[in-house]
Design a protein around this motif. Sequence first.
Motif, PDB file in Angstrom:
ATOM      1  N   ALA A  13      25.869  83.679  30.241  1.00  0.00           N
ATOM      2  CA  ALA A  13      25.658  83.296  28.854  1.00  0.00           C
ATOM      3  C   ALA A  13      24.637  84.241  28.224  1.00  0.00           C
ATOM      4  CB  ALA A  13      25.175  81.856  28.789  1.00  0.00           C
ATOM      5  N   LYS A  23      20.885  84.817  29.450  1.00  0.00           N
ATOM      6  CA  LYS A  23      20.694  84.134  30.736  1.00  0.00           C
ATOM      7  C   LYS A  23      21.221  84.998  31.883  1.00  0.00           C
ATOM      8  CE  LYS A  23      20.867  79.414  28.960  1.00  0.00           C
ATOM      9  NZ  LYS A  23      21.476  78.065  29.126  1.00  0.00           N
ATOM     10  N   SER A  31      28.094  71.324  37.260  1.00  0.00           N
ATOM     11  CA  SER A  31      28.331  71.128  35.829  1.00  0.00           C
ATOM     12  C   SER A  31      29.790  71.317  35.417  1.00  0.00           C
ATOM     13  CB  SER A  31      27.440  72.065  35.012  1.00  0.00           C
ATOM     14  OG  SER A  31      27.756  73.414  35.292  1.00  0.00           O
ATOM     15  N   LYS A  64      32.827  72.804  26.649  1.00  0.00           N
ATOM     16  CA  LYS A  64      31.612  72.464  25.916  1.00  0.00           C
ATOM     17  C   LYS A  64      30.969  73.753  25.401  1.00  0.00           C
ATOM     18  CE  LYS A  64      30.718  68.668  29.172  1.00  0.00           C
ATOM     19  NZ  LYS A  64      29.735  68.089  30.121  1.00  0.00           N
ATOM     20  N   PRO A  65      30.172  73.659  24.352  1.00  0.00           N
ATOM     21  CA  PRO A  65      29.484  74.862  23.854  1.00  0.00           C
ATOM     22  C   PRO A  65      28.673  75.558  24.940  1.00  0.00           C
ATOM     23  CG  PRO A  65      29.344  73.124  22.238  1.00  0.00           C
ATOM     24  CD  PRO A  65      29.964  72.506  23.454  1.00  0.00           C
ATOM     25  N   GLU A  66      28.141  74.796  25.870  1.00  0.00           N
ATOM     26  CA  GLU A  66      27.341  75.409  26.946  1.00  0.00           C
ATOM     27  C   GLU A  66      28.182  76.171  27.961  1.00  0.00           C
ATOM     28  OE1 GLU A  66      27.269  72.217  25.912  1.00  0.00           O
ATOM     29  OE2 GLU A  66      26.923  70.841  27.601  1.00  0.00           O
ATOM     30  N   ASP A  67      29.497  76.097  27.841  1.00  0.00           N
ATOM     31  CA  ASP A  67      30.368  76.914  28.684  1.00  0.00           C
ATOM     32  C   ASP A  67      30.557  78.320  28.106  1.00  0.00           C
ATOM     33  OD1 ASP A  67      32.382  73.991  29.132  1.00  0.00           O
ATOM     34  OD2 ASP A  67      30.976  74.842  30.583  1.00  0.00           O
ATOM     35  N   THR A  68      30.042  78.543  26.911  1.00  0.00           N
ATOM     36  CA  THR A  68      30.155  79.858  26.288  1.00  0.00           C
ATOM     37  C   THR A  68      29.475  80.918  27.153  1.00  0.00           C
ATOM     38  OG1 THR A  68      30.281  78.983  24.048  1.00  0.00           O
ATOM     39  CG2 THR A  68      29.487  81.252  24.286  1.00  0.00           C
ATOM     40  N   THR A  75      34.195  81.656  24.216  1.00  0.00           N
ATOM     41  CA  THR A  75      33.289  81.100  23.214  1.00  0.00           C
ATOM     42  C   THR A  75      33.782  79.721  22.825  1.00  0.00           C
ATOM     43  OG1 THR A  75      32.798  83.310  22.374  1.00  0.00           O
ATOM     44  CG2 THR A  75      32.201  81.432  20.976  1.00  0.00           C
ATOM     45  N   SER A  89      31.021  74.146  18.572  1.00  0.00           N
ATOM     46  CA  SER A  89      30.790  72.690  18.523  1.00  0.00           C
ATOM     47  C   SER A  89      31.437  72.080  17.308  1.00  0.00           C
ATOM     48  CB  SER A  89      29.295  72.414  18.527  1.00  0.00           C
ATOM     49  OG  SER A  89      28.690  73.064  17.433  1.00  0.00           O
TER      50      SER A  89
END
Length: 125
Positions: free
Chosen positions: A40, A43, A62, A86-90, A122, A125
């Motif tokens: 990401a 990160k 996760s 989910k957005p956090e999978d971007t 991407t 949300s």
Amino acid sequence: QVQVVESGGGFVQAGASLRLSCAASGRTFSNYDMAWFRQAPGKEREFVTSISGSGVTYYRDSVKGRFTISRTSAKNTVYLQMNSLKPEDTAVYYCAVRIGVYSISDYRESTYDYWGQGTQVTVSS
């Protein structure tokens, strides 16, 4: 010459699904572990899931229940079915292959020998 090529990334809404593909060529990979990692923005790259030559799989917590890794009978192509995104999978998703013998739960990046260029996923949300 070994090549690892990912495809299937894209832009989706939260809750949607995507399927990534990874094709490995240049040698026989039927007995080797293949994996997906992701990175990401801002990160470090992290392990997502892996599959052994015999079909044993391992997932990060996760993504359990949402992502499924599989490979073709020829075993040189791996898929990552991603549901309920989910957005956090971007992230940029990378496919990797390793030649050595390791426990499937050993997810260290350093154990993987060949890497693809990555494909962007991407999730909005």
